[in-house]
Design a protein around this motif. Sequence first.
Motif, mmCIF file in Angstrom:
data_model
loop_
_atom_site.group_PDB
_atom_site.id
_atom_site.type_symbol
_atom_site.label_atom_id
_atom_site.label_comp_id
_atom_site.label_asym_id
_atom_site.label_seq_id
_atom_site.Cartn_x
_atom_site.Cartn_y
_atom_site.Cartn_z
ATOM 1 N N PHE A 28 5.837 -23.105 11.758
ATOM 2 C CA PHE A 28 7.200 -23.253 11.246
ATOM 3 C C PHE A 28 7.158 -24.131 9.992
ATOM 4 O O PHE A 28 6.075 -24.492 9.518
ATOM 5 C CB PHE A 28 8.127 -23.861 12.315
ATOM 6 N N THR A 29 8.308 -24.435 9.425
ATOM 7 C CA THR A 29 8.367 -25.255 8.211
ATOM 8 C C THR A 29 9.199 -26.512 8.446
ATOM 9 O O THR A 29 10.106 -26.531 9.285
ATOM 10 C CB THR A 29 8.981 -24.473 7.028
ATOM 11 N N LEU A 30 8.856 -27.548 7.699
ATOM 12 C CA LEU A 30 9.626 -28.787 7.674
ATOM 13 C C LEU A 30 9.822 -29.205 6.227
ATOM 14 O O LEU A 30 9.035 -28.833 5.351
ATOM 15 C CB LEU A 30 8.894 -29.910 8.428
ATOM 16 N N LYS A 31 10.863 -29.984 5.975
ATOM 17 C CA LYS A 31 11.024 -30.604 4.667
ATOM 18 C C LYS A 31 10.056 -31.779 4.558
ATOM 19 O O LYS A 31 9.672 -32.380 5.564
ATOM 20 C CB LYS A 31 12.458 -31.100 4.479
ATOM 21 N N ALA A 32 9.690 -32.126 3.339
ATOM 22 C CA ALA A 32 8.754 -33.222 3.122
ATOM 23 C C ALA A 32 9.215 -34.497 3.819
ATOM 24 O O ALA A 32 8.426 -35.203 4.451
ATOM 25 C CB ALA A 32 8.578 -33.470 1.624
ATOM 26 N N GLU A 33 10.512 -34.790 3.735
ATOM 27 C CA GLU A 33 11.034 -36.031 4.303
ATOM 28 C C GLU A 33 11.090 -36.015 5.820
ATOM 29 O O GLU A 33 11.240 -37.061 6.462
ATOM 30 C CB GLU A 33 12.433 -36.316 3.754
ATOM 31 N N GLU A 34 10.977 -34.829 6.434
ATOM 32 C CA GLU A 34 11.121 -34.723 7.881
ATOM 33 C C GLU A 34 9.817 -34.946 8.639
ATOM 34 O O GLU A 34 9.832 -35.246 9.841
ATOM 35 C CB GLU A 34 11.671 -33.340 8.249
ATOM 36 N N ILE A 35 8.681 -34.815 7.954
ATOM 37 C CA ILE A 35 7.389 -34.848 8.654
ATOM 38 C C ILE A 35 7.178 -36.156 9.397
ATOM 39 O O ILE A 35 6.937 -36.177 10.609
ATOM 40 C CB ILE A 35 6.238 -34.593 7.659
ATOM 41 N N VAL A 60 -6.058 -43.581 2.786
ATOM 42 C CA VAL A 60 -6.855 -43.606 1.555
ATOM 43 C C VAL A 60 -5.875 -43.533 0.384
ATOM 44 O O VAL A 60 -5.339 -42.474 0.065
ATOM 45 C CB VAL A 60 -7.846 -42.426 1.505
ATOM 46 N N ARG A 61 -5.644 -44.681 -0.259
ATOM 47 C CA ARG A 61 -4.582 -44.773 -1.260
ATOM 48 C C ARG A 61 -4.783 -43.837 -2.456
ATOM 49 O O ARG A 61 -3.860 -43.159 -2.906
ATOM 50 C CB ARG A 61 -4.475 -46.219 -1.760
ATOM 51 N N ASN A 62 -5.987 -43.807 -3.018
ATOM 52 C CA ASN A 62 -6.220 -42.988 -4.213
ATOM 53 C C ASN A 62 -5.995 -41.507 -3.937
ATOM 54 O O ASN A 62 -5.411 -40.791 -4.768
ATOM 55 C CB ASN A 62 -7.642 -43.216 -4.743
ATOM 56 N N HIS A 63 -6.466 -41.060 -2.786
ATOM 57 C CA HIS A 63 -6.292 -39.648 -2.429
ATOM 58 C C HIS A 63 -4.811 -39.312 -2.301
ATOM 59 O O HIS A 63 -4.336 -38.275 -2.786
ATOM 60 C CB HIS A 63 -7.029 -39.357 -1.120
ATOM 61 N N LYS A 65 -2.271 -40.839 -3.715
ATOM 62 C CA LYS A 65 -1.628 -40.870 -5.034
ATOM 63 C C LYS A 65 -1.886 -39.576 -5.803
ATOM 64 O O LYS A 65 -0.996 -39.041 -6.475
ATOM 65 C CB LYS A 65 -2.127 -42.059 -5.852
ATOM 66 N N GLU A 66 -3.097 -39.038 -5.693
ATOM 67 C CA GLU A 66 -3.423 -37.779 -6.365
ATOM 68 C C GLU A 66 -2.543 -36.644 -5.836
ATOM 69 O O GLU A 66 -2.067 -35.799 -6.612
ATOM 70 C CB GLU A 66 -4.902 -37.448 -6.151
ATOM 71 N N ILE A 67 -2.331 -36.614 -4.523
ATOM 72 C CA ILE A 67 -1.493 -35.565 -3.944
ATOM 73 C C ILE A 67 -0.044 -35.715 -4.405
ATOM 74 O O ILE A 67 0.624 -34.739 -4.761
ATOM 75 C CB ILE A 67 -1.565 -35.597 -2.397
ATOM 76 N N VAL A 68 0.455 -36.973 -4.403
ATOM 77 C CA VAL A 68 1.832 -37.224 -4.855
ATOM 78 C C VAL A 68 2.012 -36.778 -6.301
ATOM 79 O O VAL A 68 3.004 -36.115 -6.650
ATOM 80 C CB VAL A 68 2.194 -38.717 -4.700
ATOM 81 N N ASP A 69 1.061 -37.132 -7.157
ATOM 82 C CA ASP A 69 1.156 -36.765 -8.576
ATOM 83 C C ASP A 69 1.209 -35.254 -8.745
ATOM 84 O O ASP A 69 1.961 -34.731 -9.582
ATOM 85 C CB ASP A 69 -0.040 -37.333 -9.353
ATOM 86 N N TYR A 70 0.414 -34.543 -7.940
ATOM 87 C CA TYR A 70 0.412 -33.083 -8.035
ATOM 88 C C TYR A 70 1.738 -32.500 -7.548
ATOM 89 O O TYR A 70 2.328 -31.626 -8.198
ATOM 90 C CB TYR A 70 -0.743 -32.502 -7.233
ATOM 91 N N LEU A 71 2.239 -33.000 -6.410
ATOM 92 C CA LEU A 71 3.486 -32.478 -5.859
ATOM 93 C C LEU A 71 4.683 -32.780 -6.749
ATOM 94 O O LEU A 71 5.685 -32.054 -6.731
ATOM 95 C CB LEU A 71 3.719 -33.050 -4.456
ATOM 96 N N ASP A 72 4.591 -33.828 -7.536
ATOM 97 C CA ASP A 72 5.681 -34.166 -8.462
ATOM 98 C C ASP A 72 5.531 -33.478 -9.818
ATOM 99 O O ASP A 72 6.332 -33.707 -10.727
ATOM 100 C CB ASP A 72 5.737 -35.695 -8.674
ATOM 101 N N SER A 73 4.510 -32.631 -9.937
ATOM 102 C CA SER A 73 4.325 -31.889 -11.186
ATOM 103 C C SER A 73 5.303 -30.717 -11.244
ATOM 104 O O SER A 73 6.085 -30.485 -10.315
ATOM 105 C CB SER A 73 2.876 -31.388 -11.298
ATOM 106 N N ASP A 74 5.255 -29.943 -12.306
ATOM 107 C CA ASP A 74 6.255 -28.896 -12.536
ATOM 108 C C ASP A 74 6.209 -27.750 -11.529
ATOM 109 O O ASP A 74 7.249 -27.301 -11.048
ATOM 110 C CB ASP A 74 6.107 -28.341 -13.963
ATOM 111 N N GLN A 131 -3.295 -37.710 5.208
ATOM 112 C CA GLN A 131 -3.090 -38.103 3.810
ATOM 113 C C GLN A 131 -1.984 -37.251 3.170
ATOM 114 O O GLN A 131 -1.152 -37.765 2.415
ATOM 115 C CB GLN A 131 -4.399 -37.947 3.012
ATOM 116 N N ARG A 132 -1.966 -35.945 3.501
ATOM 117 C CA ARG A 132 -0.928 -35.069 2.956
ATOM 118 C C ARG A 132 0.456 -35.474 3.447
ATOM 119 O O ARG A 132 1.431 -35.468 2.693
ATOM 120 C CB ARG A 132 -1.223 -33.618 3.357
ATOM 121 N N ALA A 133 0.538 -35.861 4.733
ATOM 122 C CA ALA A 133 1.829 -36.260 5.286
ATOM 123 C C ALA A 133 2.348 -37.524 4.614
ATOM 124 O O ALA A 133 3.538 -37.629 4.288
ATOM 125 C CB ALA A 133 1.704 -36.483 6.794
#
Length: 380
Positions: A28-35, A60-63, A65-74, A131-133
């Motif tokens: 199923f699916t969830l919103k990012a804020e719901e996980i 793992v902070r650096n990992h 941050k990399e995921i956040v930066d990608y998800l906030d991209s266009d 880390q993704r969550a």
Amino acid sequence: MGVGKGAQLLRRRALCLAQTEEFPLYVFTLKAEEILQIADISRVSRDEAGTLIGYQRPEVRNHIKEIVDYLDSDSPVFPNPIIMALSSRVQFQAIRGNRMPGDELGITGTVTIPLPPSGGPKPAWIVDGQQRALALSRVKRRDFPVAVTAFVADSVNLQRDQFIRVNNTRPLPRGLVTELLPEVDSPLPPRLALRKAPSALCDVLNTDEKSPLYGMIKRSSTPKERNSKAVITDTGVVAMIQESLSNSSGCLYPYRDVTRNETDFDGIVHALTTYWAAVRDTFPEAWGKPAKRSRLMHGAGIRAMGRLMDHILATVPPRKPDAPELIRKHLELIASHCHWTSGVWDGIGMRWNEIENVNRHIQELSNYLIRLYLNARAEL
């Protein structure tokens, strides 16, 4: 679908895959804020009785941050699902007429997840995707849709079992898998099953107050406040035990009854504690120090002294009343040639702190110690 008014329920369309009757799988699916609203991240730790709880690696902070930066991209594309274990409070209701002719693989329906009260227990745990969550909880787009694969499991043992299997082919910290293995009850792949007994024995050495290695082995669950005493990495100890157990010339090998698939664990623990207590007494100046100050506590030193153990305990039965004294006498044959904390190892031409935990250095140090020992014994 969304939160039911008054009932505080989260409902989502879901696909149920009946891979097994006991543990159906839901997609199923969830919103990012719901996980993280519904799911906990269970990190490895131990309770006051020393029992292992949890199964996730530290953040793992650096990992992240990399995921956040990608998800906030266009134009982010995020196909990787979060894998969750759901409590039995989560319910699935099939939709009538949901089966498509010729497609019997899945059942469509609705999954209902109770939202926890403030500070209350959450109905799900993250098995894979920690880390993704964490990254998804920090993205700008709070309604970003995320794929979730989940199974119902209240048992932490089942959650650990799935966690190890999911992460076995990925670059997961070896020490974390090693520590979790003894806690898994179900049959494991052969490669992992071979590491289960050595890891359990490592745990005994670390938690038994009578052990010379009590509290000295650093595991994934070791609290930060105990790190100063935990100077030995568990992977070195596990490898030392595993090598002696699996090699027919190892001193621990005779404790196995291969035909009955039985092992004398009490005998192994006694042998290990007796030998390593003698090592402690023979090299007090090198004992209990961090590996950067003492190569005896280093992975290479543990492995090399473990191979020497195979030769010494082949001569000295650990159950003999005078075994501790005899083992110390055997260790004294090589003690003056050892340079755990300073100087140069004459036989291998390396400074004490140049020895690293790599196969070549382990082999050279092992061969040198065994050669010294055998030559000294021949001269007696």
